[in-house]
Design an enzyme around this catalytic site. Structure first.
Site, mmCIF file in Angstrom:
data_model
loop_
_atom_site.group_PDB
_atom_site.id
_atom_site.type_symbol
_atom_site.label_atom_id
_atom_site.label_comp_id
_atom_site.label_asym_id
_atom_site.label_seq_id
_atom_site.Cartn_x
_atom_site.Cartn_y
_atom_site.Cartn_z
ATOM 1 N N ASP A 1 0.833 -1.210 0.000
ATOM 2 C CA ASP A 1 0.000 0.000 0.000
ATOM 3 C C ASP A 1 0.870 1.263 0.000
ATOM 4 O O ASP A 1 1.946 1.269 0.581
ATOM 5 C CB ASP A 1 -0.895 -0.028 1.242
ATOM 6 C CG ASP A 1 -2.007 1.003 1.165
ATOM 7 O OD1 ASP A 1 -2.272 1.527 0.070
ATOM 8 O OD2 ASP A 1 -2.611 1.284 2.215
ATOM 9 N N GLY B 1 0.106 5.513 -4.346
ATOM 10 C CA GLY B 1 -0.521 6.798 -4.668
ATOM 11 C C GLY B 1 0.089 7.918 -3.832
ATOM 12 O O GLY B 1 0.414 8.994 -4.354
ATOM 13 N N ARG B 2 0.237 7.675 -2.525
ATOM 14 C CA ARG B 2 0.791 8.711 -1.645
ATOM 15 C C ARG B 2 2.255 8.991 -1.979
ATOM 16 O O ARG B 2 2.710 10.122 -1.927
ATOM 17 C CB ARG B 2 0.656 8.277 -0.177
ATOM 18 C CG ARG B 2 -0.672 8.673 0.434
ATOM 19 C CD ARG B 2 -0.983 7.865 1.656
ATOM 20 N NE ARG B 2 -1.344 6.501 1.305
ATOM 21 C CZ ARG B 2 -1.516 5.537 2.190
ATOM 22 N NH1 ARG B 2 -1.313 5.777 3.471
ATOM 23 N NH2 ARG B 2 -1.880 4.335 1.792
ATOM 24 N N ARG C 1 -0.167 9.349 -10.350
ATOM 25 C CA ARG C 1 -0.290 8.093 -9.587
ATOM 26 C C ARG C 1 0.397 6.936 -10.281
ATOM 27 O O ARG C 1 0.981 6.057 -9.656
ATOM 28 C CB ARG C 1 -1.777 7.731 -9.406
ATOM 29 C CG ARG C 1 -2.496 8.557 -8.378
ATOM 30 C CD ARG C 1 -3.944 8.101 -8.253
ATOM 31 N NE ARG C 1 -4.052 6.791 -7.613
ATOM 32 C CZ ARG C 1 -4.014 6.597 -6.312
ATOM 33 N NH1 ARG C 1 -3.881 7.612 -5.477
ATOM 34 N NH2 ARG C 1 -4.131 5.388 -5.800
ATOM 35 N N HIS D 1 2.751 3.622 -9.087
ATOM 36 C CA HIS D 1 2.552 2.188 -9.380
ATOM 37 C C HIS D 1 3.781 1.615 -10.091
ATOM 38 O O HIS D 1 4.176 0.478 -9.833
ATOM 39 C CB HIS D 1 1.291 1.982 -10.216
ATOM 40 C CG HIS D 1 0.019 2.291 -9.466
ATOM 41 N ND1 HIS D 1 -0.227 1.825 -8.197
ATOM 42 C CD2 HIS D 1 -1.083 3.018 -9.805
ATOM 43 C CE1 HIS D 1 -1.420 2.244 -7.781
ATOM 44 N NE2 HIS D 1 -1.956 2.976 -8.747
ATOM 45 N N SER E 1 -10.486 -7.391 -5.633
ATOM 46 C CA SER E 1 -11.763 -7.359 -6.362
ATOM 47 C C SER E 1 -12.424 -5.991 -6.195
ATOM 48 O O SER E 1 -13.299 -5.639 -6.971
ATOM 49 C CB SER E 1 -12.683 -8.497 -5.911
ATOM 50 O OG SER E 1 -12.484 -8.813 -4.578
ATOM 51 N N ASN F 1 -10.628 -3.170 -6.317
ATOM 52 C CA ASN F 1 -9.850 -2.182 -7.087
ATOM 53 C C ASN F 1 -10.514 -1.799 -8.417
ATOM 54 O O ASN F 1 -10.163 -0.784 -9.016
ATOM 55 C CB ASN F 1 -8.425 -2.690 -7.365
ATOM 56 C CG ASN F 1 -7.492 -2.583 -6.169
ATOM 57 O OD1 ASN F 1 -6.536 -3.328 -6.023
ATOM 58 N ND2 ASN F 1 -7.764 -1.650 -5.275
ATOM 59 N N ARG G 1 -5.251 -2.093 8.608
ATOM 60 C CA ARG G 1 -6.446 -2.899 8.320
ATOM 61 C C ARG G 1 -6.087 -3.953 7.296
ATOM 62 O O ARG G 1 -5.043 -3.879 6.631
ATOM 63 C CB ARG G 1 -7.611 -2.024 7.846
ATOM 64 C CG ARG G 1 -7.301 -1.200 6.645
ATOM 65 C CD ARG G 1 -8.512 -0.372 6.179
ATOM 66 N NE ARG G 1 -8.118 0.430 5.038
ATOM 67 C CZ ARG G 1 -7.567 1.632 5.127
ATOM 68 N NH1 ARG G 1 -7.389 2.190 6.308
ATOM 69 N NH2 ARG G 1 -7.195 2.278 4.051
ATOM 70 N N SER H 1 -8.207 -5.085 4.701
ATOM 71 C CA SER H 1 -8.748 -4.824 3.362
ATOM 72 C C SER H 1 -9.082 -6.095 2.580
ATOM 73 O O SER H 1 -8.687 -6.244 1.426
ATOM 74 C CB SER H 1 -7.770 -3.957 2.558
ATOM 75 O OG SER H 1 -7.571 -2.725 3.195
ATOM 76 N N GLU I 1 1.204 -13.662 12.417
ATOM 77 C CA GLU I 1 1.666 -12.432 13.046
ATOM 78 C C GLU I 1 1.377 -11.285 12.068
ATOM 79 O O GLU I 1 1.323 -11.499 10.849
ATOM 80 C CB GLU I 1 3.176 -12.504 13.300
ATOM 81 C CG GLU I 1 3.603 -13.611 14.240
ATOM 82 C CD GLU I 1 3.250 -13.323 15.700
ATOM 83 O OE1 GLU I 1 3.290 -12.150 16.079
ATOM 84 O OE2 GLU I 1 2.920 -14.277 16.420
HETATM 85 C C1 FPP Z 1 -1.705 0.398 -3.330
HETATM 86 O O1 FPP Z 1 -1.333 1.722 -3.562
HETATM 87 C C2 FPP Z 1 -1.313 -0.478 -4.383
HETATM 88 C C3 FPP Z 1 -2.143 -1.049 -5.327
HETATM 89 C C4 FPP Z 1 -3.576 -0.804 -5.446
HETATM 90 C C5 FPP Z 1 -1.665 -1.963 -6.311
HETATM 91 C C6 FPP Z 1 -0.395 -2.685 -5.976
HETATM 92 C C7 FPP Z 1 0.235 -2.884 -7.261
HETATM 93 C C8 FPP Z 1 1.552 -2.791 -7.519
HETATM 94 C C9 FPP Z 1 2.627 -2.626 -6.495
HETATM 95 C C10 FPP Z 1 2.003 -2.842 -8.912
HETATM 96 C C11 FPP Z 1 1.504 -4.018 -9.686
HETATM 97 C C12 FPP Z 1 2.060 -5.289 -9.198
HETATM 98 C C13 FPP Z 1 2.576 -6.242 -10.005
HETATM 99 C C14 FPP Z 1 2.966 -7.549 -9.374
HETATM 100 C C15 FPP Z 1 2.764 -6.055 -11.444
HETATM 101 P P1 FPP Z 1 -2.474 2.812 -3.543
HETATM 102 O O2 FPP Z 1 -2.695 3.240 -4.937
HETATM 103 O O3 FPP Z 1 -3.672 2.298 -2.828
HETATM 104 O O4 FPP Z 1 -1.760 3.912 -2.696
HETATM 105 P P2 FPP Z 1 -2.471 5.036 -1.834
HETATM 106 O O5 FPP Z 1 -3.272 4.341 -0.772
HETATM 107 O O6 FPP Z 1 -1.307 5.801 -1.282
HETATM 108 O O7 FPP Z 1 -3.316 5.853 -2.772
#
Ligand code: FPP
Length: 228
Positions: free
Chosen positions: A17, A20-21, A30, A34, A63, A65, A182, A184, A195
């Site tokens: 997680d 985005g931040r 954003r 990623h 699911s 997202n 959390r 999620s 753990e």
């Molecule tokens: C959370 O960051 C991350 C995701 C929703 C996707 C996780 C995906 C990757 C790390 C890249 C794809 C992975 C592979 C294996 C190709 P967020 O966007 O929720 O961040 P934020 O909460 O700060 O907005």
């Protein structure tokens, strides 16, 4: 007397997680967060060659997202396509065995084909990287319960046999980055005795040293499994 001193972790799962931040802090789009998130995945998977971890499970796309803006979903899917194409050979060379949990067959047909190919070609690997794609834990448990009921036995053991994670080592440690505390809808059943570690680091900044630190911390914890 169910208490055992913790030993090394076999299976670690990560809620990645904070992409985005990470981007927002740098006034970047954003998608750059990623992209850097994928870099962190790549570096971490490479580092497994030097660790004795048997299984790493990564929450890549839930699911829920799908509710994100269309262009962000499309960016994530494109990153997935690119990542499989660019890194598959290295996975094979490093003995990585890919597993996928979730309703991944509901993804775009070309991604399903890429994943099927990757699963087949990594099948002889010795350490597992399980990627959660189109995954939701409540949906997984409901599906497993339905399958168990169809077979006439709705017990914890029967449900567990029908989870996507069946065959993987039991989950030892669940890590979430970004400071959010959390689950999620991730591995709710599997986390029953795991753990938990919530780290105040955004996913693109997560390094193999963070994983090594988490594993050390795990080795120092005493696990109770409900006993005393
Ligand atoms: C959370 O960051 C991350 C995701 C929703 C996707 C996780 C995906 C990757 C790390 C890249 C794809 C992975 C592979 C294996 C190709 P967020 O966007 O929720 O961040 P934020 O909460 O700060 O907005």
């Amino acid at each position: 007397m169910n208490s055992t001193p913790a030993t090394r972790a076999r299976h670690v799962a990560i809620i990645m997680d904070g992409n985005g931040r990470w981007a927002k802090q740098r006034h970047l789009p954003r998608v750059v967060g990623h992209q850097r998130g994928v870099e962190a995945v790549r570096t971490l998977v490479r580092s497994l060659a030097d660790s004795d971890l048997e299984c790493l499970t990564l929450y890549a796309f839930s699911s829920e997202n799908w509710k994100r803006p269309e262009d962000e979903v499309s960016d994530l899917m494109n990153l997935m396509r690119r990542f499989i194409k660019s890194d598959l050979e290295e996975f094979i060379a490093n003995g990585v065995k890919l597993a996928i949990i979730g309703d991944w067959r509901g993804l775009a047909p070309d991604i399903v084909a890429l994943l099927e190919d990757a699963l087949a070609r990594t099948a002889n690997g010795t350490r597992t990287v399980a990627v959660a794609l189109n995954y939701g834990s409540q949906q997984e448990i409901a599906r497993a319960a339905r399958m168990a009921a169809d077979e006439g036995e709705v017990s914890a053991e029967a449900i567990e046999r029908h989870l996507f994670t069946t065959g993987l080592p039991p989950l030892d440690l669940l890590i979430r980055t970004s400071g959010e505390v959390r689950l999620s809808n991730f591995l709710l059943w599997q986390a029953a005795y795991a753990e938990m570690l919530f780290l105040d680091v955004l996913w693109p900044d997560f390094t193999p040293a963070h994983l090594a630190g988490a594993l050390d911390q795990f080795a120092g914890r005493e696990r109770r499994f409900g006993g005393r």
